[in-house]
Design an enzyme around this catalytic site. Structure first.
Site, PDB file in Angstrom:
ATOM      1  N   THR A 126       0.819  -1.222   0.000  1.00 16.41           N
ATOM      2  CA  THR A 126       0.000   0.000   0.000  1.00 16.41           C
ATOM      3  C   THR A 126       0.847   1.264   0.000  1.00 16.41           C
ATOM      4  O   THR A 126       1.901   1.317   0.640  1.00 16.41           O
ATOM      5  CB  THR A 126      -0.912  -0.028   1.242  1.00 16.41           C
ATOM      6  OG1 THR A 126      -1.721  -1.197   1.162  1.00 16.41           O
ATOM      7  CG2 THR A 126      -1.805   1.197   1.317  1.00 16.41           C
ATOM      8  N   GLY A 339     -25.016  -2.542  27.216  1.00 14.18           N
ATOM      9  CA  GLY A 339     -25.674  -1.245  27.421  1.00 14.18           C
ATOM     10  C   GLY A 339     -24.642  -0.152  27.629  1.00 14.18           C
ATOM     11  O   GLY A 339     -23.574  -0.173  27.011  1.00 14.18           O
ATOM     12  N   GLY A 340     -24.936   0.785  28.552  1.00 15.29           N
ATOM     13  CA  GLY A 340     -24.028   1.904  28.803  1.00 15.29           C
ATOM     14  C   GLY A 340     -22.640   1.433  29.209  1.00 15.29           C
ATOM     15  O   GLY A 340     -21.637   2.055  28.846  1.00 15.29           O
ATOM     16  N   GLU A 363      -5.927  -5.869   4.278  1.00 16.64           N
ATOM     17  CA  GLU A 363      -5.856  -7.031   3.351  1.00 16.64           C
ATOM     18  C   GLU A 363      -7.065  -7.079   2.418  1.00 16.64           C
ATOM     19  O   GLU A 363      -7.597  -8.146   2.111  1.00 16.64           O
ATOM     20  CB  GLU A 363      -5.642  -8.332   4.114  1.00 16.64           C
ATOM     21  CG  GLU A 363      -4.230  -8.383   4.672  1.00 16.64           C
ATOM     22  CD  GLU A 363      -3.687  -9.763   4.941  1.00 16.64           C
ATOM     23  OE1 GLU A 363      -3.975 -10.687   4.168  1.00 16.64           O
ATOM     24  OE2 GLU A 363      -2.949  -9.884   5.927  1.00 16.64           O
TER      25      GLU A 363
HETATM   26  N1  COS Z   1      -4.560 -14.967  -8.495  1.00 17.59           N
HETATM   27  C1  COS Z   1      -3.795 -14.904  -9.622  1.00 17.59           C
HETATM   28  N2  COS Z   1      -3.937 -13.915 -10.543  1.00 17.59           N
HETATM   29  C2  COS Z   1      -4.884 -12.970 -10.311  1.00 17.59           C
HETATM   30  C3  COS Z   1      -5.681 -12.978  -9.165  1.00 17.59           C
HETATM   31  C4  COS Z   1      -5.507 -14.037  -8.237  1.00 17.59           C
HETATM   32  N3  COS Z   1      -6.235 -14.110  -7.131  1.00 17.59           N
HETATM   33  N4  COS Z   1      -6.507 -11.909  -9.195  1.00 17.59           N
HETATM   34  C5  COS Z   1      -6.234 -11.249 -10.330  1.00 17.59           C
HETATM   35  N5  COS Z   1      -5.245 -11.880 -10.999  1.00 17.59           N
HETATM   36  C6  COS Z   1      -4.676 -11.523 -12.304  1.00 17.59           C
HETATM   37  C7  COS Z   1      -5.753 -11.419 -13.350  1.00 17.59           C
HETATM   38  O1  COS Z   1      -5.984 -12.685 -13.933  1.00 17.59           O
HETATM   39  C8  COS Z   1      -5.138 -10.427 -14.320  1.00 17.59           C
HETATM   40  O2  COS Z   1      -4.186 -11.147 -15.105  1.00 17.59           O
HETATM   41  P1  COS Z   1      -3.716 -10.654 -16.591  1.00 17.59           P
HETATM   42  O3  COS Z   1      -2.676  -9.627 -16.371  1.00 17.59           O
HETATM   43  O4  COS Z   1      -3.143 -11.898 -17.196  1.00 17.59           O
HETATM   44  O5  COS Z   1      -4.906 -10.110 -17.283  1.00 17.59           O
HETATM   45  C9  COS Z   1      -4.371  -9.487 -13.404  1.00 17.59           C
HETATM   46  O6  COS Z   1      -4.118 -10.214 -12.205  1.00 17.59           O
HETATM   47  C10 COS Z   1      -5.122  -8.226 -13.093  1.00 17.59           C
HETATM   48  O7  COS Z   1      -6.349  -8.566 -12.464  1.00 17.59           O
HETATM   49  P2  COS Z   1      -7.578  -7.571 -12.382  1.00 17.59           P
HETATM   50  O8  COS Z   1      -7.912  -7.109 -13.753  1.00 17.59           O
HETATM   51  O9  COS Z   1      -8.632  -8.246 -11.588  1.00 17.59           O
HETATM   52  O10 COS Z   1      -6.923  -6.333 -11.574  1.00 17.59           O
HETATM   53  P3  COS Z   1      -7.538  -4.999 -11.011  1.00 17.59           P
HETATM   54  O11 COS Z   1      -6.574  -3.892 -11.224  1.00 17.59           O
HETATM   55  O12 COS Z   1      -8.934  -4.815 -11.486  1.00 17.59           O
HETATM   56  O13 COS Z   1      -7.508  -5.217  -9.415  1.00 17.59           O
HETATM   57  C11 COS Z   1      -8.341  -5.957  -7.298  1.00 17.59           C
HETATM   58  C12 COS Z   1      -8.139  -6.242  -8.779  1.00 17.59           C
HETATM   59  C13 COS Z   1      -9.106  -4.680  -7.048  1.00 17.59           C
HETATM   60  C14 COS Z   1      -9.098  -7.134  -6.755  1.00 17.59           C
HETATM   61  C15 COS Z   1      -6.939  -5.880  -6.608  1.00 17.59           C
HETATM   62  O14 COS Z   1      -6.254  -4.712  -6.991  1.00 17.59           O
HETATM   63  C16 COS Z   1      -7.017  -5.939  -5.102  1.00 17.59           C
HETATM   64  O15 COS Z   1      -7.119  -7.025  -4.520  1.00 17.59           O
HETATM   65  N6  COS Z   1      -6.939  -4.770  -4.424  1.00 17.59           N
HETATM   66  C17 COS Z   1      -6.912  -4.743  -2.989  1.00 17.59           C
HETATM   67  C18 COS Z   1      -5.506  -4.768  -2.518  1.00 17.59           C
HETATM   68  C19 COS Z   1      -5.421  -5.047  -1.072  1.00 17.59           C
HETATM   69  O16 COS Z   1      -5.956  -6.024  -0.569  1.00 17.59           O
HETATM   70  N7  COS Z   1      -4.704  -4.185  -0.360  1.00 17.59           N
HETATM   71  C20 COS Z   1      -4.559  -4.353   1.038  1.00 17.59           C
HETATM   72  C21 COS Z   1      -3.153  -4.147   1.402  1.00 17.59           C
HETATM   73  S1  COS Z   1      -2.241  -5.565   1.459  1.00 17.59           S
HETATM   74  S2  COS Z   1      -2.136  -5.849   3.381  1.00 17.59           S
END
Ligand code: COS
Length: 391
Positions: A126, A339-340, A363
């Site tokens: 992050t 409660g309180g 996460e």
């Molecule tokens: N396992 C393996 N590959 C995955 C996957 C998984 N669980 N999830 C996604 N991918 C792959 C997809 O298949 C895609 O592959 P290609 O590049 O071949 O197309 C790629 O990763 C991108 O996936 P996607 O299009 O779903 O990405 P987005 O940018 O839309 O993001 C989310 C997806 C929002 C789900 C992701 O960014 C996320 O989990 N964000 C939250 C992060 C988080 O938890 N932060 C907390 C801090 S860590 S403590």
């Protein structure tokens, strides 16, 4: 076959973790929360007992426990205090990308470090402007001969002030979105690594949450985890593996809040009877109990799939979303039952309510879990893919 029976070994480890939480965590938890004290002493005790680094395989000196057994530990530590539990479990999050993508030498060195001494490691994904939207990260890693040079700032880093090394995600191709991210191990003692700020938090106050900066930090090219520009998938695969543990910890908070509310409802007299005799309270207690049970079952399923080598993205988000939201709801209801008094720091449940909030945020927020669930449900082929063993 569906069998919810734990093996003898799992029951023993669960009992050990419960006893540890009861004897060593609970008596300190409320003081450490009040003073925001880092639980260094508890880390040392838990490490000594073998309750940390559960995923590190035997070949690197670790206990090599399966995911389900690790979840049993995490639930009990969360029951004791999820702030302290988070401090104890964070090595699993930092270690996952190393296990998935590190060379044998990197695994031996950095996982070995966690096994040899009670050391900590952090997961640095992050950034101030890249939370849920991982691809928006600005940290860069530029190849220079046999090194990479890392620059950037990471925030909300658990154990950041105390870590011996960091699993850091950085852009190796700024123009390529999620396909331009790579992961690296950065040692804490590398020149240019600074801990900028320790956060003062609403809940989980015993855990350390810090901002870490990397200023022209040179690391060996061999510290790259997996292939260059494949770090996004490594991060997603890591979260698939660690969200069951977060769900377990949330279940532990919910279990604790449920137990406090149940016991108090039998002691507190209003209108001439224990409040547990009033149906309004009974229904709350019943719902709390159901939520704890359902959260646990979803958590176990998400871990059991991993243990069978199956992809668990959908199950992991179901578990994390439901357990986190349940922990929040159960803790809020526990305050209601008190409660309180529930609003007063002298009583135990206001801490659980504050601690539960982060379960819906870190996460992957509950909204991100819903996004993952919606995608997996609408494109079921993704859910059926086998778990990739490597990034
Ligand atoms: N396992 C393996 N590959 C995955 C996957 C998984 N669980 N999830 C996604 N991918 C792959 C997809 O298949 C895609 O592959 P290609 O590049 O071949 O197309 C790629 O990763 C991108 O996936 P996607 O299009 O779903 O990405 P987005 O940018 O839309 O993001 C989310 C997806 C929002 C789900 C992701 O960014 C996320 O989990 N964000 C939250 C992060 C988080 O938890 N932060 C907390 C801090 S860590 S403590």
């Amino acid at each position: 076959m569906v069998d919810f029976t734990l093996t003898d070994e799992q029951q023993d480890i669960r009992a050990l973790a419960h006893e540890f939480a009861e004897r060593e965590i609970r008596p300190k938890a409320w003081d450490y929360d009040r003073d925001s004290t880092f639980p260094r002493d508890v880390v040392e005790q838990a490490w000594e007992l073998g309750l940390m680094n559960s995923h590190v395989p035997g070949e690197y000196g670790g206990p090599g426990l399966d995911y389900l057994t690790s979840c049993l530990i995490e639930e009990e530590l969360g029951w004791g205090c999820s702030g302290i539990g988070t401090s104890l479990m964070c090595n699993g999050l930092a270690g996952a990308p190393v296990l998935l993508g590190g060379s044998d030498e990197v695994k031996r060195r950095y996982l070995g470090m966690l096994i040899e001494e009670p050391r900590l490691a952090s997961f640095c994904l992050t950034e101030p402007d890249a939370g849920s939207d991982v691809s928006a990260m600005r940290t860069t890693a530029v190849r220079s001969g046999d090194k990479y040079v890392v620059n950037g700032t990471k925030c909300f880093i658990t154990n950041g002030s105390h870590a011996s090394w960091y699993a850091v995600y950085a852009k190796t191709d700024r123009e390529a979105g999620h396909r331009g991210i790579s992961a690296f191990v950065v040692p804490r003692d590398a020149d240019g690594v600074t801990v900028d700020k320790k956060e003062d938090k609403l809940g989980q106050r015993a855990s350390d949450t810090a901002m870490i900066s990397f200023n022209d930090v040179e690391i060996p090219a061999g510290n790259l985890l997996g292939d260059e520009n494949k770090g996004f998938k490594l991060a997603m695969m890591t979260l698939d593996r660690t969200r069951p543990g977060v769900a377990a910890m949330a279940t532990g908070i919910a279990q604790a809040a449920f137990e406090y509310a149940r016991d108090y409802s039998k002691e507190r007299i209003q209108f001439g009877v224990p409040i547990a005799m009033h149906q309004a309270i009974q229904f709350m207690i019943a719902d709390m109990s159901t939520k704890v049970e359902a959260a646990r079952l979803l958590t176990w399923k998400s871990a059991a799939l991993l243990d069978r080598g199956q992809r668990n993205t959908l199950a992991s988000s179901h578990a994390k979303r439901f357990a986190a939201d349940s922990a929040m709801e159960v803790a809020v209801d526990a305050v209601r039952v008190y409660g309180g008094y529930g609003f007063i720091k002298e009583y135990p449940v206001e801490k659980l309510m504050r601690d539960a909030k982060i379960m819906q945020l870190y996460e992957g927020t509950s909204q991100i879990q819903r996004l993952v669930i919606a995608r997996e449900v609408l494109m079921p082929h993704r859910a059926e893919e086998p778990a990739a063993a490597t990034a």
